[in-house]
Design an enzyme around this catalytic site. Structure first.
Site, short mmCIF file in Angstrom:
data_model
loop_
_atom_site.label_atom_id
_atom_site.label_comp_id
_atom_site.label_asym_id
_atom_site.label_seq_id
_atom_site.Cartn_x
_atom_site.Cartn_y
_atom_site.Cartn_z
N ARG A 54 0.79 -1.23 0.00
CA ARG A 54 0.00 0.00 0.00
C ARG A 54 0.83 1.28 0.00
NH1 ARG A 54 -2.85 -3.92 1.98
NH2 ARG A 54 -0.89 -4.36 3.01
N THR A 55 1.83 1.31 0.85
CA THR A 55 2.56 2.58 1.00
C THR A 55 3.25 2.94 -0.31
OG1 THR A 55 2.88 2.07 3.33
CG2 THR A 55 4.27 3.80 2.41
N LYS A 83 26.20 -4.67 -4.59
CA LYS A 83 27.66 -4.65 -4.75
C LYS A 83 28.34 -4.00 -3.54
CE LYS A 83 27.08 -3.86 -9.70
NZ LYS A 83 27.19 -2.79 -10.69
N ARG A 104 11.96 3.55 2.53
CA ARG A 104 11.57 2.59 3.57
C ARG A 104 12.77 1.70 3.85
NH1 ARG A 104 6.28 -1.17 4.22
NH2 ARG A 104 5.50 0.86 4.81
N HIS A 132 6.57 5.81 11.19
CA HIS A 132 5.87 5.69 9.90
C HIS A 132 4.91 6.88 9.83
CE1 HIS A 132 4.22 4.15 6.34
NE2 HIS A 132 3.94 2.91 6.69
#
Ligand code: NCD
Length: 304
Positions: A54-55, A83, A104, A132
């Site tokens: 959703r986010t 890497k 995130r 959040h």
């Protein structure tokens, strides 16, 4: 007031900011299913090092509905992070390629670090078990849309209040309103002490409970979160606690007529699916509000 700002912690936003955001989100609802050109030519970079449905999607849709473009990645696979590139270097590149960065990450503090490195605004879309903020803004927006106000409401938070970052940010945001908060959880899953200290110092009225049945008749809002399995340090503790709370039709026998049930989703087993068809269930509507709310955020931050 929003122009050019980072969104890292809910603590950085006051009531005036939130009211401005909510008014703008209300306006954006008109455009959430069409396309406008308010942010034409702007590019949003998404850097999602942790899973999200959703986010991420609602941020992307919001930017596209506003006429902007989206670049980025989810999961480090296929990027130079594989890497051994550092977070700071990755962010520097995204900063050079875009106008705003949405991040995130599983580590607390990752978004703050990104904001220190980047010149463009950075939005925290969840860092570890910590913050959040845009989810919490969306949660309170849903309450404001359902009741027309936030003040005066009795708000119950049910579940893993310790590890859920949405809870931490929601509690911080709620200190801007005159609400009473019921913290309902097994004792082990109460919010962290620094959160409790902060919200108490801001005068938020709160009480602790272990059983939802004892208080549900007093509540206007029940906000449920899943047990955050991936954030438990001790797997045995998770085994002991899983399945320890659940909203069923039975739980809802004696509730206020206008009760609303919210959940940031994903749900595991903490709300019985039969609850979905009751008038109390608002979690899908809440998820849908993610688009206009994030349109408002992007627009207020990036407005010319
Ligand atoms: C939440 C999250 O990622 O913190 N989901 C979301 O953003 N809607 C809640 C969760 O994972 O339980």
């Amino acid at each position: 007031m929003w122009r050019g700002r980072d969104v890292i912690s809910a603590r950085d936003f006051n009531r005036v900011d939130l009211e401005e955001l909510f008014e703008m989100a209300r306006y954006m609802e008109k455009y959430a299913k069409s396309r406008v050109e308010f942010l034409k030519g702007k590019i949003m970079a998404v850097a999602f090092f942790e899973p999200s449905t959703r986010t991420r999607l609602s941020f992307e849709v919001a930017m596209k509905r506003l006429g902007g473009d989206v670049i980025g990645f989810w999961g480090a696979e296929g990027t130079s992070v594989e890497k051994g590139e550092t977070l700071a270097d990755t962010i520097r590149m995204l900063d050079a390629y875009s106008d705003i960065i949405v991040i995130r990450h599983k580590y607390e503090g990752a978004a703050k670090l990104a904001a220190e490195v980047a010149e463009s605004p950075v939005i925290n879309a969840g860092d570890g078990a910590y913050n959040h903020p845009t989810q919490a803004m969306l949660d309170v927006y849903t309450i404001w849309r359902e009741f027309g106000t936030v003040d005066g409401l009795n708000i119950g938070l049910l579940g893993d209040l310790r590890h859920a970052r949405t809870i931490n940010s929601l509690l911080e945001i709620l200190t801007n309103f005159k609400v009473r908060v019921y913290l309902i959880s097994p004792e082990l899953l109460r919010p962290r002490v620094e959160t409790i200290n902060y919200i108490q110092s801001r005068g938020l009225m709160l009480s602790f409970h272990t059983n939802i049945e004892e208080v549900i008749h007093e509540l206007d809002v029940v906000y449920v979160v899943r047990i955050q399995k991936e954030r438990f340090i001790d797997p045995l503790e998770y085994e002991r606690i899983k399945g320890s709370y659940k909203i069923t039709l039975d739980t809802l026998k004696n509730v206020k007529k206008n009760l609303i049930i919210l959940h940031p989703l994903p749900r595991v087993d903490e709300i019985d699916h039969r609850v979905d068809s009751t008038p109390y269930a608002k979690y899908f509507r809440q998820a849908a509000f993610g688009v206009p709310l994030r349109m408002a955020l992007l627009y207020l931050i990036l407005q010319p």
